[in-house]
Design an enzyme around this catalytic site. Structure first.
Site, PDB file in Angstrom:
ATOM      1  CG  ASP A  52      -1.700  -1.039   1.424  1.00  0.00           C
ATOM      2  OD1 ASP A  52      -2.096  -2.039   0.267  1.00  0.00           O
ATOM      3  OD2 ASP A  52      -2.300  -1.569   2.579  1.00  0.00           O
ATOM      4  CG  ASN A 241     -13.035  -1.050   7.797  1.00  0.00           C
ATOM      5  OD1 ASN A 241     -12.969  -0.836   8.882  1.00  0.00           O
ATOM      6  ND2 ASN A 241     -12.192  -2.083   7.144  1.00  0.00           N
ATOM      7  CG  ASP A 244      -7.415   1.796   2.935  1.00  0.00           C
ATOM      8  OD1 ASP A 244      -6.648   1.226   3.633  1.00  0.00           O
ATOM      9  OD2 ASP A 244      -7.804   1.044   2.105  1.00  0.00           O
ATOM     10  CB  SER A 264     -17.984  -1.274   5.013  1.00  0.00           C
ATOM     11  OG  SER A 264     -17.551  -2.384   5.464  1.00  0.00           O
ATOM     12  CD  GLU A 312      -8.613  -2.804  -0.006  1.00  0.00           C
ATOM     13  OE1 GLU A 312      -9.205  -3.246   0.562  1.00  0.00           O
ATOM     14  OE2 GLU A 312      -7.340  -3.615  -0.455  1.00  0.00           O
TER      15      GLU A 312
END
Length: 642
Positions: A52, A241, A244, A264, A312
């Site tokens: 990430d 959620n 990030d 989510s 995400e």
């Protein structure tokens, strides 16, 4: 010089036109240095592993990448990287973070340490992002600091986002605040392997104090029923959620925002107070007047996703040259065989609507996300190179000289397939429609130029990255760009080249199926031990697909024979129920001669005569090129006519 680079760090978030003009005087010198820079070979690249990865250009002259599990790396040139920290290598004196249990003591009360998915004394610190904030008011009375935002998490829904601050890029960052929590309930029910009370009004959450303050005083007006399911549990189809985070300034370089979220309820946007680094909560539910997106009193403006669709790693970057905010996010599962892939949207307004090349609104992607977003990179392999899998969770950078970079982590098509991953940096360039197209091969210092038509005509390996989050490797096909402007091969149509005015050439592919792809030509070195540079093209289609081409040396007999053999074998059906077969007689300059074990059923020209009963036919192909040849056989079942 240090002051100028600090401004560059600020541009990473704001990219304001005014700020660009302030550094214009240095650009000529930088351009000369860039032009004089020699490329290195692909095999000489140093590799780092940062999951990430989020990139920033810092005031010490270096570029830094921070990622999940407190991994980090730095570089002087965006090419060669040095690993600073591997995953949790030092949890008591980690670069940037110091002692994890001390720095994250407050967020760890809710999530991220020895609890839920990280039970057993483990940590879950994910997806940091650093930004230079010139307005931040430090405790010593000075202004300006680096703000580091990251998340701690214990389950797929119980997480929180944290802000840390430091006056220097590499200093140990101090805790500022925990901005957003997720996974709380009305019932206090536990989740995962945790015994944690998840009630929304617990002391270690900020919700009770926000409700007490009220919207007129920077809080919120009561908790929202939207956050909870009918039984009082967490409603993950609506609420995000809290992971990030990504920070960016608006076009004027004055207002600071944080995009965040995952699966989510999707991705959200919160305004941040640049003086404190803390959230400016909407306070009340509403609808954004420009985008039409709904605004949650606590979580902010909804940007994309919902209904637990994958999505995400949001990353928003403003580009002053195009006038657009670009929103990246990643779909699929993060594993090597999970179909992880990056998507791209854009908007002229920072709250949206963010749309893709087909005009699809990211806010609607909670219904079927694969119908939304330009897919940048799928699972692919060029000849003689290692196959690539699950490219994702990216950041992006526009440097002061206007250079654009896409930074992401990459997994590989090895045998057996593992979860090993590395940082990849690819250049990006604006196409004719002002979409940033991604260079085919890694950045090693090369820059595109204006090319003669004779340099770009010829045959190419051709990858269409598609639009689905597929887990299989994509087929490598081929196309030929002919001198007369026609395209033939796996796709047909026409092509054209035009000077962009920015030192490189546009390419437009207008295909016979009605799709138009726009991008650039770029001579690059391949990602293998070959010393040869090849012409490439990269383009985005009005159907949300990206295509890449890597030119083939038709004098390389071994490569041509293998590519033709694989293409013929993959494109020849194993079962025929109707129609005739397409049996090519030439590809990439190679000739193909066919023979059939039963010409009365399948003739050598592909004509099929359907029998009364099923028949197995063996087709043989002799592929010849430059005096050398290979053979292949392919078995076909021809179904009966009845």
């Amino acid at each position: 010089m240090a002051r100028e680079i600090t401004r560059r760090s600020f541009l990473r978030g704001s990219a304001a036109a005014l700020a660009y003009s302030m550094v214009a005087g240095s650009l000529a010198v930088q351009a000369e240095e860039t032009a004089a820079q020699e490329t290195i070979s692909w095999s000489e690249l140093t590799r780092v592993s940062v999951h990430d990865p989020s990139v920033i250009a810092a005031d010490d002259g270096n570029y830094y990448i921070l990622g999940s599990h407190i991994a980090s790396a730095k570089s002087e040139d965006m090419i060669q990287w040095t690993q600073l920290q591997t995953d949790y290598a030092d949890v008591t004196n980690a670069p940037f973070y110091g002692d994890l249990q001390e720095t994250f003591a407050i967020p760890f009360q809710w999530a991220g340490y020895d609890d839920g998915d990280c039970a057993g004394g483990n940590y879950a610190i994910w997806a940091p992002d650093i930004i230079w904030d010139p307005y931040y008011e430090c405790e010593d009375g000075t202004t300006g600091a680096y703000l580091l935002y990251c998340c701690t998490s214990s389950t797929w829904r119980r997480s929180c986002i944290v802000c840390l601050a430091s006056k220097t890029i590499d200093g140990t960052y101090s805790y500022v605040d925990t901005l957003v929590y997720s996974g709380f309930t009305k019932t206090g029910e536990t989740d995962g392997t945790s015994t944690r009370d998840t009630s929304w009004d617990n002391d270690y959450l900020n919700l009770a104090s926000l409700v007490e303050a009220g919207s007129e005083n920077g809080g919120i007006d009561e908790i929202s029923d939207n956050w909870f399911a009918s039984d009082g549990g967490w409603d993950h189809t609506y609420a995000p959620n809290a992971i990030d985070p990504n920070l960016f300034f608006d076009a004027a370089g004055e207002k600071l925002y944080m995009s965040y979220g995952s699966w989510s309820g999707g991705l959200y946007l919160l305004e941040i107070d640049p003086k404190t680094g803390k959230a400016l909560y909407p306070g009340v539910d509403s609808t954004d007047e420009i985008s039409g997106n709904y605004v949650d009193r606590y979580f902010g403006t909804h940007l994309a996703g919902g209904n637990h669709q994958s999505g995400e790693g949001p990353y928003i970057l403003y580009d002053s040259e195009s006038g657009y905010y670009y929103l990246y996010e990643t779909y699929g599962s993060l594993t090597a065989e999970g179909g992880y892939n990056m998507r791209l949207f854009r908007s002229e307004n920072l709250t949206g609507p963010y749309v893709d090349a087909k005009g699809g609104n990211s806010a609607d992607s909670g219904s079927n996300n694969e119908n939304y977003g330009i897919k940048l990179i799928g699972n692919y392999c060029f000849y003689g190179q290692t196959g690539k899998r699950s490219a994702g969770h990216n950041s992006a950078l526009i440097d002061t000289d206007g250079s654009r970079y896409l930074v992401y982590h990459q997994r590989f098509d090895t045998d057996p397939i593992t979860e090993a991953h590395e940082v990849r940096v690819h250049q990006q360039f604006l196409n004719e429609d002002l979409w940033p197209v991604t260079a085919v091969y890694e950045y090693i210092g090369e820059k595109p130029e204006n090319y003669e038509d004779s340099e770009v005509t010829g045959s190419y390996e051709y990858i269409n990255h598609g639009t689905t989050s597929g887990t299989d490797m994509l087929d490598t096909a081929y196309v030929t760009l002919n001198e007369d402007g026609t395209v033939e091969g796996s796709v047909t149509g026409t092509w054209s080249k035009a000077d962009s005015g920015n030192g490189y050439d546009y390419v437009t592919l207008t295909l016979d199926d009605g799709t138009t792809f726009k991008g650039i030509f770029f001579r690059q070195h391949k990602e293998c031990d070959s010393e040869d540079a090849v012409m490439t093209f990269t383009a985005i289609g009005d159907n949300n697909e990206c295509v890449w081409g890597s030119q083939i040396d038709t004098d390389d007999t071994e490569m041509v024979l293998q590519l033709v053999q694989e293409t013929v074998d993959n494109s020849t059906p194993s079962i025929m129920r109707e129609g005739n077969m397409e049996l090519p007689t030439s590809l990439l300059g190679a000739t193909i001669v066919w023979e059939s074990s039963d010409p009365d059923v399948i003739a050598a020209d592909g004509t099929v005569t359907y029998p009364e009963e099923d028949v197995k036919v063996e087709l043989s192909a002799e592929i010849s090129c430059n005096g050398e040849s290979v053979s292949l056989t392919h078995k076909v079942i021809v179904r009966s006519a009845s």
